[in-house]
Design an enzyme around this catalytic site. Structure first.
Site, mmCIF file in Angstrom:
data_model
loop_
_atom_site.group_PDB
_atom_site.id
_atom_site.type_symbol
_atom_site.label_atom_id
_atom_site.label_comp_id
_atom_site.label_asym_id
_atom_site.label_seq_id
_atom_site.Cartn_x
_atom_site.Cartn_y
_atom_site.Cartn_z
ATOM 1 C CG ASN A 212 -1.905 -1.346 1.335
ATOM 2 O OD1 ASN A 212 -1.797 -2.077 2.221
ATOM 3 N ND2 ASN A 212 -2.642 -1.389 0.169
ATOM 4 C CG ASP A 267 -3.276 2.190 8.879
ATOM 5 O OD1 ASP A 267 -2.644 3.118 9.509
ATOM 6 O OD2 ASP A 267 -3.300 2.427 7.454
ATOM 7 C CG LEU A 300 -8.619 1.715 1.174
ATOM 8 C CD1 LEU A 300 -7.667 0.596 1.125
ATOM 9 C CD2 LEU A 300 -9.951 1.355 1.971
ATOM 10 N N GLY A 302 -6.895 4.398 6.468
ATOM 11 C CA GLY A 302 -6.552 3.517 7.643
ATOM 12 C C GLY A 302 -7.471 2.560 7.591
#
Length: 384
Positions: A212, A267, A300, A302
């Protein structure tokens, strides 16, 4: 001294049955095995080392960026203890210098006051790559300066982690950070493979949320992803929530990396352990639909993942045995941090979780103290 006898006990290596565990007044394990006193407390289920999370942005309705305080850290601790986390690194994403200083002061005070579970601080940014910023605020992304170095040099912050983009931070500065006791992670980066590999050679030891917000593996260019996979000595964090990474990509990472070098992270944002469905993030709003967090700008933002959920997911989606899944959530992140957590053995901290047959957390102990039982967590808040 008190003694627990669990139906099953996972010591970090193997599962054993009906093994007494003696805990001292100092919150550390005295012994595992031997004779059990008559007053020993018997537990139904699997007793395991507590889970360790390297990347926790919030929980219990608070986001560390929005409230960099001791009280916020206490609420985060209570929220995540419900899901098996006994040690965590509060994470501040890219923000203003004053917020970084306040976060550092809060972590210092939390360590001094003994807020359960807090082991250090993770600055995820601000020295990142704008093209790979994800949900980070671009206007706060900036080069490393003496002001940030002064924060990273503090010796009252416990375990220090900094995520940076190696194309925007010199090798000399990476070496400087390492010399200050900082664990340097690479992430939110568009670097090519050579630049990432040079940063690893300079002392970077981790890659933040593998796959990511990093340059991908290609046929003629390894990028950050390829470099992470072939860097045998570096740890890779993995957000096993089904939104950030698919099961096949997780399986590839597990096959490519040496055993012990892939660790679970959440996260997690503020909604974990709360009944809320949205929260403000800078000038945006993040909304939860199902278990997915999305910003008003579309990316996104988190996750809504907790650590025991990550353990269940990696076991179920990757066909992994329970012992290894628990190591990925406890032992391996502890080893990355240089912590003694993740094992049940003499001298280790008595950070423990009791799991039922469905891998739901029934009890959590931090430093030998029962911190959570069933659905009623004990929160720690600063006394005023």
């Amino acid at each position: 001294m008190r003694t627990l006898i669990a139906e099953q006990l996972f010591d970090g290596e193997r599962i054993r049955c009906d093994i007494p565990l003696a805990i001292g007044e100092d919150g550390r394990i005295i012994s595992v095995g031997g004779e059990a006193p008559a007053e020993a407390e018997r537990l139904d289920g699997l007793l395991a080392p507590g889970l360790v999370d390297v990347q926790v942005n919030g929980g219990g309705g608070v986001l560390f960026n929005n409230d960099p305080s001791v009280n916020a850290l206490g609420k985060m601790s209570g929220a995540h203890a419900r899901f098996g986390t006994t040690g965590f690194v509060p994470t501040l994403i890219t923000d203003e210098l004053d917020v970084m200083r306040r976060a550092a002061d809060a972590v210092s005070a939390a360590l001094r006051e003994g807020v359960p579970g807090v082991v250090g601080v993770h600055f995820e940014g601000p020295h990142l790559s704008a093209p790979k910023k994800g949900t980070h605020e671009e206007k706060f992304i900036r080069p490393l300066s003496d002001e940030e170095l002064a924060i990273y040099a503090r010796d009252d912050l416990g375990i220090k982690v900094v995520t940076l983009a190696p194309e925007n931070v010199s090798l000399e500065d990476i070496r400087k950070l390492v010399s200050l006791g900082v664990k340097v992670c690479l992430g939110h980066s568009n670097a090519d493979g050579a630049t990432a590999a040079a940063a690893v050679q300079a002392g970077a030891t981790g890659f933040t949320h593998l796959y990511n917000a990093m340059s991908p593996l290609q046929s003629r260019e390894p990028g950050m992803v390829g470099t992470a996979l072939i860097s045998d000595d570096a740890w890779c964090g993995l957000i096993a929530d089904g939104h950030h990474v698919c099961a096949e990509a997780m399986q590839l990472a597990l096959k490519a990396k040496p055993r012990g070098k892939v660790m679970l992270v959440t996260d997690a944002m503020s909604l974990v352990g709360s009944d809320e469905n949205s929260f403000p993030l800078f000038d945006r709003v993040v909304t939860k639909v199902g278990d997915k967090l999305t910003s008003t700008t579309g990316e996104l933002a988190g996750s809504h993942l907790d650590m025991i959920g990550a353990v269940r997911n990696i076991r179920d989606w990757c066909g992994m045995d329970l012992e290894e899944a628990l190591r990925m959530g406890g032992l391996y992140p502890a080893q990355f941090l240089g912590s003694a957590a993740g094992r049940i053995e003499a001298g280790a901290p008595a950070d423990l979780i009791l799991l039922d047959e469905n891998l739901q957390v029934q009890k959590t102990w931090i430093g030998g103290r029962k911190f959570f039982q069933n659905k009623f967590a004990t929160s720690f808040e600063k006394r005023t």
